[in-house]
Design an enzyme around this catalytic site. Structure first.
Site, short mmCIF file in Angstrom:
data_model
loop_
_atom_site.label_atom_id
_atom_site.label_comp_id
_atom_site.label_asym_id
_atom_site.label_seq_id
_atom_site.Cartn_x
_atom_site.Cartn_y
_atom_site.Cartn_z
N LYS A 1 -2.13 -1.49 -3.91
CA LYS A 1 -3.03 -0.34 -3.85
C LYS A 1 -2.21 0.93 -3.91
O LYS A 1 -1.19 1.00 -3.20
CB LYS A 1 -3.80 -0.42 -2.53
CG LYS A 1 -4.66 0.73 -2.19
CD LYS A 1 -5.20 0.56 -0.80
CE LYS A 1 -5.94 1.82 -0.41
NZ LYS A 1 -6.28 1.82 0.99
N LYS B 1 0.85 -1.19 0.00
CA LYS B 1 0.00 0.00 0.00
C LYS B 1 0.89 1.23 0.00
O LYS B 1 1.67 1.46 0.94
CB LYS B 1 -0.89 -0.01 1.25
CG LYS B 1 -1.76 1.23 1.38
CD LYS B 1 -2.74 1.09 2.52
CE LYS B 1 -3.52 2.36 2.73
NZ LYS B 1 -4.50 2.23 3.81
C1 PBG Z 1 -7.59 2.89 5.76
C2 PBG Z 1 -7.80 2.83 4.30
C3 PBG Z 1 -7.63 3.83 3.34
C4 PBG Z 1 -8.07 3.32 2.14
C5 PBG Z 1 -8.45 2.00 2.37
N1 PBG Z 1 -8.26 1.72 3.72
C6 PBG Z 1 -7.21 5.25 3.48
C7 PBG Z 1 -5.83 5.62 3.81
O1 PBG Z 1 -4.94 4.79 3.98
O2 PBG Z 1 -5.65 6.83 3.93
C8 PBG Z 1 -8.14 4.06 0.83
C9 PBG Z 1 -9.17 3.58 -0.12
C10 PBG Z 1 -9.51 4.54 -1.20
O3 PBG Z 1 -8.92 5.62 -1.36
O4 PBG Z 1 -10.43 4.21 -1.96
N2 PBG Z 1 -6.28 2.90 6.17
#
Ligand code: PBG
Length: 331
Positions: A246, A193
């Protein structure tokens, strides 16, 4: 012999479909749902047309609709009324997510239910872990993530999906689930991520923008791909059943590299900013939304992802089911 006539395989829709190397199926789609407290209420998310914050009863209704369209799964994000420094709402049995899980399991028993595990929606400071003397405290956060995971498993979640990016959380969550009597629950780790500009609309939807600082100390740095392989392999060693990359579109090379490095299924998340960007351009008449939706989704599959987490899940499943999109989709 003559020239290479590649066009012979593109001449008709039937021929193109026959030689298509990549397929998309509704069973591989995961639809994100944002769940709030209360009942019979939904509030639109401005930057994500067609998406709402839903109370558990409405989330269950939406989930049943998605299941009827053939969508494989939903992933739930909770938006609690009250937040605190430890994110204790993340393991509240009466919180929006456990309530929604129970209601979805009644409304759509065969739909696969994923629960995102992270503290950022539940902490008053908006970070994904608890704050210690030196910023977000990795090891102090781990047991809290374990508690949240067990809470969602108890409510009936099939899949636990940690998105916090703390080191060691997959092992911690696996142990917590096993110990609580849930060795059968799947872990989909957000292994890869990236710290990304494309999460903006999600943070607006969930009210989870950090009050100070940013997430660069725990989420990955855009220039790196070998590091993605290390993260994915580490999570598989710790017990992840599926690993996720992601965001999606800016990281297709990473999806491919991870696909080749591990043999567990790979999921990819086409995130909120990607969805918002496509909608914004389409609103101005600059791109065709449905064509772009299809093309970006197939590209994520082609890059090597088996599972697609996408805000277009409903529209994609509608198209795959052969129904005219206009009838079902309020774009
Ligand atoms: C929580 C999380 C996030 C997303 C998924 N789980 C936000 C972040 O890390 O700031 C992002 C999903 C999206 O932007 O569609 N940590």
């Amino acid at each position: 012999m003559g020239i290479h006539r590649g066009r012979r395989l593109r001449r008709t829709a039937g021929i193109r479909a026959m030689v298509a190397e990549t397929q998309l199926s509704a069973a591989q789609l995961v639809a994100p749902l944002f769940v709030i407290e209360g009942s019979s209420t939904r509030t639109p998310i401005e930057s994500m047309p067609g998406h709402y914050r839903l109370t558990p009863d409405l989330a269950a209704r939406e989930a049943a609709d998605l299941a009827a369209l053939g969508v494989g799964a939903v992933i739930l994000f909770g938006i609690p009324n009250d937040k605190d420094s430890q994110g204790t709402g993340a393991w509240d049995e009466q919180g929006p997510v456990p309530r929604a899980i129970r209601q979805i399991k009644t409304a759509a028993p065969n739909l696969v239910v994923w629960a995102d595990v992270c503290l950022c929606e539940y902490t008053d400071h908006g970070h994904c872990g608890v704050i210690g003397h030196h910023g977000v405290d990795n090891d102090a956060t781990l047991p809290l993530l374990g508690r949240a995971a067990v809470c969602y498993a108890r409510a009936g979640a099939d899949v636990i999906a940690p998105s916090d990016m703390m080191d060691g959380r997959v092992a911690e969550i696996r142990a917590a689930l096993d110990e609580a009597g849930y060795p059968d629950r799947t872990i989909v780790s957000y292994a890869v991520k990236y710290a990304s500009a494309f999460y903006g609309p999600f943070r607006e939807a969930a009210g989870s923008t950090p009050k100070s600082g940013d997430r660069r100390g725990y989420q990955m740095d855009a220039p790196n791909v070998r590091e993605a392989i290390r993260e994915a392999k580490a999570d598989v060693r710790e017990g992840a059943d599926v690993v996720m990359v992601k965001p999606g579109m800016p990281y297709l090379d990473v999806v491919r590299a991870v696909r080749e490095a591990v043999d567990v299924p790979v999921a990819v998340y086409q995130v909120s900013g990607e969805y918002a960007m496509l909608h914004a351009a389409a609103d101005r008449g600059w791109i065709d939304l449905r064509a772009a939706m299809w093309e970006t989704s197939i590209a994520l599959r082609r890059a090597g992802a088996s599972i697609l987490i996408t805000y277009f899940a409903r529209e994609l499943a509608t198209r795959l089911s052969g129904q005219p999109l206009q009838d079902v989709v309020k774009v």
